[in-house]
Design an enzyme around this catalytic site. Structure first.
Site, PDB file in Angstrom:
ATOM      1  N   GLY A 115       0.809  -1.218   0.000  1.00 43.33           N
ATOM      2  CA  GLY A 115       0.000   0.000   0.000  1.00 43.33           C
ATOM      3  C   GLY A 115       0.841   1.266   0.000  1.00 43.33           C
ATOM      4  N   THR A 116       1.898   1.274   0.781  1.00 44.13           N
ATOM      5  CA  THR A 116       2.728   2.480   0.889  1.00 44.13           C
ATOM      6  C   THR A 116       3.333   2.830  -0.466  1.00 44.13           C
ATOM      7  OG1 THR A 116       3.215   1.947   3.187  1.00 44.13           O
ATOM      8  CG2 THR A 116       4.715   3.481   2.093  1.00 44.13           C
TER       9      THR A 116
ATOM     10  N   ASN B 151      -8.705   3.087   8.086  1.00 39.21           N
ATOM     11  CA  ASN B 151      -8.059   1.972   8.783  1.00 39.21           C
ATOM     12  C   ASN B 151      -8.221   2.017  10.300  1.00 39.21           C
ATOM     13  OD1 ASN B 151      -6.300   4.248   7.960  1.00 39.21           O
ATOM     14  ND2 ASN B 151      -4.862   3.333   9.393  1.00 39.21           N
TER      15      ASN B 151
ATOM     16  N   GLN C  97      -7.856  -0.818   2.847  1.00 42.56           N
ATOM     17  CA  GLN C  97      -8.713  -1.464   3.856  1.00 42.56           C
ATOM     18  C   GLN C  97     -10.051  -1.935   3.285  1.00 42.56           C
ATOM     19  OE1 GLN C  97      -7.896  -2.320   6.904  1.00 42.56           O
ATOM     20  NE2 GLN C  97      -5.980  -1.192   7.160  1.00 42.56           N
TER      21      GLN C  97
ATOM     22  N   SER D 174      -3.116  -3.670  -0.941  1.00 40.38           N
ATOM     23  CA  SER D 174      -2.008  -4.347  -0.265  1.00 40.38           C
ATOM     24  C   SER D 174      -2.454  -5.740   0.161  1.00 40.38           C
ATOM     25  CB  SER D 174      -1.617  -3.519   0.958  1.00 40.38           C
ATOM     26  OG  SER D 174      -0.576  -4.155   1.651  1.00 40.38           O
TER      27      SER D 174
ATOM     28  N   HIS E  94      -1.383  -8.023   2.284  1.00 41.19           N
ATOM     29  CA  HIS E  94      -1.405  -8.544   3.666  1.00 41.19           C
ATOM     30  C   HIS E  94      -2.630  -8.104   4.455  1.00 41.19           C
ATOM     31  CE1 HIS E  94       0.191  -5.052   6.179  1.00 41.19           C
ATOM     32  NE2 HIS E  94       0.473  -4.616   4.970  1.00 41.19           N
TER      33      HIS E  94
ATOM     34  N   CYS F 178       2.563   3.804  15.719  1.00 43.97           N
ATOM     35  CA  CYS F 178       3.331   3.450  16.906  1.00 43.97           C
ATOM     36  C   CYS F 178       4.793   3.740  16.583  1.00 43.97           C
ATOM     37  CB  CYS F 178       3.184   1.954  17.133  1.00 43.97           C
ATOM     38  SG  CYS F 178       2.596   1.515  18.736  1.00 43.97           S
TER      39      CYS F 178
END
Ligand code: PLP
Length: 371
Positions: free
Chosen positions: A69-70, A149, A177, A197, A199, A319
């Site tokens: 995705g990035t 997300n 998403q 993406s 995953h 995070c």
């Protein structure tokens, strides 16, 4: 151990693992090589792209593979804006986008003199009307996500797509998403770029794709003819095949999975009856993500205590070095002073979760907030 952080990443499906393993064992040639091993790999690559195109109702030449995705978001935003800056330098996006959309735009603003209008949600909602009001003659890109997300909130993609048909601005949709959870046919939605993406839909990590209606953008990987010269480098064939297998399964079972996840969410909320909580959400929601706050409870401590009980959930926000950052999405929804920013956590469900797990989560949460 209970895993309820599926918006961060999902466990791989058995079909994806098996498809990938087979390629790794049997089809290790380089798809660009002209010998038989290479030709065999090239055939598999063409088939995977064709299958993906059929799943999305488009043609294989509109799809190319990325590292997720990035990369898809960066490629669409930077590649399109650098190529078309002669038409204008204005971009529209929303305050609730993923950082992999917000930061490439910031990069264009800081380094190439672009201007951005960042739409703020009104009552937890972004509307097509806000996009319309922000459009200018020099707008060349509108970038919005399909589903958020952190909260699961859906954006009015088809309305925005329809609106932009009358404007020069390209429409980029970060559908990371949403792919595999709702039917997505970029050509009928008026989308120019769509990021996904693997995953997030039970495929492997480090692989994704970008749909591009025109393939008319600057690429930033040079040094090979792969992917129509839009992304140089040997293709990750096992991951590509694994991704397409995962998506095929997700779309075949999409309605069933949607209902199952909805039921899991309802079971959890039913078990929470009488507990002191609130939901952070927009008007139209995917059932896969539940952003929930507990008055007076610190979210980082809550996560820690759930982790000790063997339950993995998150806040949904970024995070850094193990420290939970304030959510820019909840900040946009409720303002910087809201207590919700410090009390809320994200539960993200997959069809692999069970009713028993949802009941256990509710029980553990009630114990924690009650005591
Ligand atoms: N966009 C959204 C909405 C996401 O949720 C994520 C991942 O969390 C990404 C983009 C980035 O995707 P990837 O992890 O494949 O780079």
């Amino acid at each position: 151990m209970i895993y309820l952080d599926n918006a961060a990443t999902t466990p791989m499906s058995a079909v994806a693992i098996s498809a990938m393993t087979q390629v790794m064992q049997e089809t290790y040639g380089n798809p660009s090589s002209i010998h038989s091993h290479g030709r065999q790999a090239g055939k598999l690559l063409r088939e995977a792209r064709q299958d993906l195109a059929s799943l999305l109702g488009t043609k294989p030449q509109h799809l190319f593979f990325t590292a997720g995705g990035t990369e898809s978001n960066n490629t669409a935003i930077i590649g399109h804006c650098l190529r078309h800056q002669n038409l204008g330098k204005h971009i529209i996006t929303t305050a609730i986008e993923h950082h992999s959309v917000l930061e490439p735009i910031e990069y264009l603003v800081e380094n190439f003199g672009f201007e951005v209008t960042i739409l703020q949600p009104i009552n937890q909602e972004i509307s097509a009307q806000q996009v319309q009001e922000a459009l200018r003659d020099d707008t060349i890109l509108v970038s919005t996500m399909y589903a958020n997300n952190e909260t699961g909130t859906l954006l009015p993609i088809s309305e925005i797509g329809e609106l932009l048909k009358q404007h020069q601005a390209a429409y980029h949709v970060d559908a990371v998403q949403a792919v595999g959870k709702v039917p997505i046919f970029p050509e009928t939605l008026g989308i120019d770029f769509l990021s996904a993406s693997a995953h997030k839909f039970h495929g492997p990590k480090g692989i994704g794709f970008l749909y591009s209606a025109t393939m008319d953008f600057d690429s930033y990987l040079h040094g090979g003819d792969q992917e129509q010269k839009k992304r140089a480098g040997t293709e990750n064939l096992p991951a590509i095949v694994g991704m397409v297998a995962a998506l095929k399964e997700a779309l075949e079972k999409q309605e069933q999975h949607f209902k199952e996840v909805e039921e899991l969410k309802d079971v959890f909320l039913h078990e929470m009856t009488g507990a002191d909580y609130y939901l952070n959400q927009g008007k139209i929601q995917l059932p896969y993500v539940l952003n929930i706050g507990f008055p007076g409870q610190k979210n980082d401590l809550l996560l820690l205590r759930l982790d000790l009980a063997g339950i993995s959930i998150s806040t949904g926000s970024a995070c850094t070095a193990g420290i939970v950052q304030i959510s820019h999405v909840l900040e946009a929804f409720y303002g910087p002073e809201s207590h919700r920013l410090h009390e809320s956590v994200r539960i993200s469900i997959s069809p692999q979760n069970t009713i028993q797990e949802m009941k256990q989560l509710a029980e553990t949460l009630k114990e924690i907030i009650g005591g």
